[in-house]
Design a protein around this motif. Structure first.
Motif, PDB file in Angstrom:
ATOM      1  N   ASP A 133       2.350  26.749  21.117  1.00  0.00           N
ATOM      2  CA  ASP A 133       3.078  27.407  22.224  1.00  0.00           C
ATOM      3  C   ASP A 133       2.344  27.211  23.550  1.00  0.00           C
ATOM      4  O   ASP A 133       2.944  26.896  24.568  1.00  0.00           O
ATOM      5  CB  ASP A 133       3.364  28.895  21.931  1.00  0.00           C
ATOM      6  CG  ASP A 133       2.144  29.741  21.608  1.00  0.00           C
ATOM      7  OD1 ASP A 133       1.039  29.191  21.415  1.00  0.00           O
ATOM      8  OD2 ASP A 133       2.288  30.991  21.557  1.00  0.00           O
TER       9      ASP A 133
ATOM     10  N   GLU B 219       2.204  26.220  14.776  1.00  0.00           N
ATOM     11  CA  GLU B 219       0.966  26.970  15.053  1.00  0.00           C
ATOM     12  C   GLU B 219       0.133  26.297  16.117  1.00  0.00           C
ATOM     13  O   GLU B 219      -0.077  25.072  16.070  1.00  0.00           O
ATOM     14  CB  GLU B 219       0.172  27.096  13.742  1.00  0.00           C
ATOM     15  CG  GLU B 219      -0.450  28.441  13.552  1.00  0.00           C
ATOM     16  CD  GLU B 219       0.593  29.568  13.488  1.00  0.00           C
ATOM     17  OE1 GLU B 219       0.825  30.207  14.534  1.00  0.00           O
ATOM     18  OE2 GLU B 219       1.155  29.788  12.405  1.00  0.00           O
ATOM     19  N   HIS B 220      -0.339  27.097  17.048  1.00  0.00           N
ATOM     20  CA  HIS B 220      -1.202  26.618  18.138  1.00  0.00           C
ATOM     21  C   HIS B 220      -0.509  25.543  18.960  1.00  0.00           C
ATOM     22  O   HIS B 220      -1.152  24.568  19.374  1.00  0.00           O
ATOM     23  CB  HIS B 220      -2.534  26.083  17.585  1.00  0.00           C
ATOM     24  CG  HIS B 220      -3.456  27.174  17.131  1.00  0.00           C
ATOM     25  ND1 HIS B 220      -4.213  27.908  17.993  1.00  0.00           N
ATOM     26  CD2 HIS B 220      -3.724  27.671  15.894  1.00  0.00           C
ATOM     27  CE1 HIS B 220      -4.931  28.805  17.319  1.00  0.00           C
ATOM     28  NE2 HIS B 220      -4.636  28.684  16.033  1.00  0.00           N
TER      29      HIS B 220
ATOM     30  N   LYS C  93      -9.347  37.418  17.868  1.00  0.00           N
ATOM     31  CA  LYS C  93      -9.499  36.196  18.674  1.00  0.00           C
ATOM     32  C   LYS C  93     -10.093  36.453  20.057  1.00  0.00           C
ATOM     33  O   LYS C  93     -10.677  35.552  20.655  1.00  0.00           O
ATOM     34  CB  LYS C  93      -8.193  35.415  18.764  1.00  0.00           C
ATOM     35  CG  LYS C  93      -7.067  36.106  19.489  1.00  0.00           C
ATOM     36  CD  LYS C  93      -5.839  35.212  19.461  1.00  0.00           C
ATOM     37  CE  LYS C  93      -4.648  35.911  20.081  1.00  0.00           C
ATOM     38  NZ  LYS C  93      -4.432  37.297  19.660  1.00  0.00           N
TER      39      LYS C  93
ATOM     40  N   GLY D 173      -0.351  31.560  24.177  1.00  0.00           N
ATOM     41  CA  GLY D 173       0.969  31.104  24.585  1.00  0.00           C
ATOM     42  C   GLY D 173       1.875  32.327  24.668  1.00  0.00           C
ATOM     43  O   GLY D 173       1.392  33.448  24.767  1.00  0.00           O
TER      44      GLY D 173
ATOM     45  N   ASP E  47       4.238  35.470  20.740  1.00  0.00           N
ATOM     46  CA  ASP E  47       4.192  36.807  20.145  1.00  0.00           C
ATOM     47  C   ASP E  47       5.013  37.805  20.954  1.00  0.00           C
ATOM     48  O   ASP E  47       5.755  38.628  20.409  1.00  0.00           O
ATOM     49  CB  ASP E  47       2.735  37.293  20.058  1.00  0.00           C
ATOM     50  CG  ASP E  47       1.856  36.312  19.307  1.00  0.00           C
ATOM     51  OD1 ASP E  47       2.412  35.379  18.695  1.00  0.00           O
ATOM     52  OD2 ASP E  47       0.632  36.465  19.341  1.00  0.00           O
TER      53      ASP E  47
ATOM     54  N   ARG F 231       4.822  40.089  14.281  1.00  0.00           N
ATOM     55  CA  ARG F 231       5.621  38.919  13.878  1.00  0.00           C
ATOM     56  C   ARG F 231       4.883  38.101  12.827  1.00  0.00           C
ATOM     57  O   ARG F 231       3.668  38.195  12.668  1.00  0.00           O
ATOM     58  CB  ARG F 231       5.963  38.023  15.059  1.00  0.00           C
ATOM     59  CG  ARG F 231       4.758  37.485  15.813  1.00  0.00           C
ATOM     60  CD  ARG F 231       4.374  36.065  15.455  1.00  0.00           C
ATOM     61  NE  ARG F 231       3.078  35.706  16.020  1.00  0.00           N
ATOM     62  CZ  ARG F 231       1.942  35.777  15.376  1.00  0.00           C
ATOM     63  NH1 ARG F 231       1.898  36.212  14.135  1.00  0.00           N
ATOM     64  NH2 ARG F 231       0.800  35.431  15.954  1.00  0.00           N
TER      65      ARG F 231
HETATM   66  O1  A2G Z   1      -2.132  32.417  18.147  1.00  0.00           O
HETATM   67  C1  A2G Z   1      -2.028  33.710  18.750  1.00  0.00           C
HETATM   68  O2  A2G Z   1      -1.248  34.537  17.964  1.00  0.00           O
HETATM   69  C2  A2G Z   1      -1.433  33.572  20.148  1.00  0.00           C
HETATM   70  N1  A2G Z   1      -1.192  34.888  20.732  1.00  0.00           N
HETATM   71  C3  A2G Z   1      -0.093  32.854  20.091  1.00  0.00           C
HETATM   72  O3  A2G Z   1       0.381  32.659  21.401  1.00  0.00           O
HETATM   73  C4  A2G Z   1      -0.236  31.521  19.361  1.00  0.00           C
HETATM   74  O4  A2G Z   1      -0.933  30.596  20.154  1.00  0.00           O
HETATM   75  C5  A2G Z   1      -0.909  31.722  18.004  1.00  0.00           C
HETATM   76  C6  A2G Z   1      -1.185  30.418  17.278  1.00  0.00           C
HETATM   77  O5  A2G Z   1       0.007  29.762  16.998  1.00  0.00           O
HETATM   78  C7  A2G Z   1      -1.883  35.373  21.749  1.00  0.00           C
HETATM   79  O6  A2G Z   1      -2.797  34.776  22.275  1.00  0.00           O
HETATM   80  C8  A2G Z   1      -1.504  36.736  22.215  1.00  0.00           C
END
Ligand code: A2G
Length: 457
Positions: free
Chosen positions: A53, A50-51, A235, A188, A191, A44
């Motif tokens: 969820d 961003e950051h 990450k 979150g 994804d 996606r």
């Molecule tokens: O960073 C990662 O892609 C996170 N995904 C997603 O949930 C969201 O926090 C993003 C930042 O917006 C996973 O941890 C799988």
């Protein structure tokens, strides 16, 4: 829709025919038999949000064409055989009922195991069959386009299909969001939700607790262009991501305590907003009034909350953030509440469609980037340069996408400027850095693709 299972497709689209046939041949030469089905889950690009969820706020991603496809055949020997068409990912084999996920070394097969374990534990599958699997991934890894979640989702889908089960997209998305945590990151659910729920031609506003999705039609006349700064960031291999999650949790707990609420219950900044029952703008004011801009030491946080460091470790920290001594609460909370507001504004512009819609969306994306870079500190010098270059070459808005600290930017570009934009970014970013050979996979226009599905040719 979200309450249906992922589709089972028997008429294979011309786009996939050749790819599936190549993958089928690799499967055949590895396992000496044909695959029974294929499962596909897309990566996606997050357009905005961003950051937030994991703080309980809605986000606005689209699924991309790049994906994970797995060719599968059931076995009767209780063994999982994993192989990847890319030799850099080594073969892996384990008993399907007895395996461990290694958090310290986030090797590729561990993401598959997350999906398998999630289906077994969270969706109560007691006697899973063995599987032979051949994996083909086209999502660039560690680039902010969700290669890891696409693999987790695809593994879960394979396991479901191989065992003749059927769960809804929503159940699978929720389960995959939880089980990706077996690898150690406290992400979150964005994804996994978009990988299962995406629809071609639509962005989705994804909301959480409970998981919900709404179609968002993006304006005509503009394209979203992805550009990878080519700095890789895994990450799960560092504590940066979880440190941000913990800083947000601590901010909600310190604010809750200052407002006289039971702070131990507080896990997300959105929970605090619900308690206070005020708007997002007001939450930004609460942060300004109650938190200081300088860093909080662990000792100060313990003092405010009235606990020892050992207790704080259990109420608020994660195993890989126990060593962190300083926390930026003001900056992280301000980012989250302002970013949540930008997502709402973005969705409203898409609904209302004023004549200057594209300009307004671009401004929101630029605001998001400023906030990610300055307040959330999840950019890096190369991404900062790339975003500046994208804007210089015609992007109305440009921002990092995904977790950050490397990886991709997403830019909003008027359709009639796309060719000029691609050329300008290539000349100004990729060529001077000796990245010309990577440009075809690193710089491309994206359209919103479909969600995860099973294919039985
Ligand atoms: O960073 C990662 O892609 C996170 N995904 C997603 O949930 C969201 O926090 C993003 C930042 O917006 C996973 O941890 C799988």
């Amino acid at each position: 829709m979200a309450d249906d299972p992922p589709p089972i497709i028997t008429e294979i689209d011309a786009n996939y025919k050749e790819r599936f046939s190549q993958l089928g041949k690799k499967f055949q030469s590895k396992y000496d038999c044909e695959p029974v089905f294929f499962a596909r889950a897309p990566g996606r690009v997050n357009i905005i949000g961003e950051h937030i969820d994991y703080c309980g706020y809605g986000v606005l991603p689209i699924a991309i064409d790049q994906d994970i496809v797995i060719a599968v055949r059931q076995t009767d020997d209780d063994t999982l055989y994993l192989s990847n068409i890319d030799d850099k990912y080594s073969d892996y084999k384990c008993n399907v009922k007895d395996f461990e996920i290694n958090k310290d070394q986030p090797d590729w097969h561990n993401y598959f195991l997350c999906g398998l374990k999630g289906i077994m534990e969270l969706l109560s599958l007691e006697n899973p069959v063995g599987m032979q699997c051949m994996v083909d991934g086209s999502v660039p890894s560690s680039a902010g386009l969700s290669s890891s979640s696409a693999l987790v989702c695809c593994a879960a889908l394979c396991t479901m299909q191989a065992n003749g089960k059927s769960w809804t997209k929503k159940e699978l998305a929720d389960m995959c969001a939880q089980c990706e945590r077996y690898i150690g990151t406290i992400g979150g659910g964005m994804d996994q939700a978009i990988s299962f729920m995406a629809q071609p031609g639509m962005a989705k506003k994804i909301d959480f607790n409970p998981l919900r999705q709404t179609n968002v039609a993006l304006p005509d006349g503009v394209s979203f262009v992805i550009s990878n700064c080519c700095v890789e960031k895994n990450k799960a291999a560092s504590s940066d991501f979880n440190t941000r999650v913990v800083e947000c949790r601590l901010a909600s707990q310190v604010l809750a305590k200052m407002k006289g609420f039971e702070w131990r219950e507080m896990k997300r900044l959105a929970d605090l907003q619900t308690k206070l029952n005020v708007g997002l703008q007001e939450m930004e004011n609460v942060v300004k009034e109650c938190l200081h801009e300088s860093q909080y030491t662990k000792a100060e946080i313990c003092d405010v909350l009235g606990v020892t460091a050992d207790i704080l470790a259990t109420t608020s920290l994660s195993p890989n953030t126990l060593h962190v001594e300083n926390f930026c609460l003001y900056q992280r909370a301000t980012h989250v509440y302002s970013e949540a507001r930008r997502v709402e504004d973005f969705q409203n512009v898409c609904i209302e469609r004023p004549t200057d819609a594209a300009i307004k969306l671009g401004e929101l994306m630029n605001g998001s980037f400023e906030s990610c870079s300055k307040l959330y500190e999840c950019s890096c010098p190369e991404l900062d340069q790339l975003v500046a270059i994208c804007r210089k070459h015609g992007a109305i808005g440009s921002r990092l996408t995904g977790a950050g600290w490397g990886g991709c930017a997403v830019s909003l570009v008027p359709n009639d400027k796309v060719t000029e934009f691609l050329d300008g970014v290539k000349q100004s970013y990729y060529i001077p850095r000796g990245l010309e050979s990577k440009v075809n996979n690193a710089l491309f226009v994206t359209k919103s693709g479909g969600g995860a599905a099973v294919y039985i040719p």
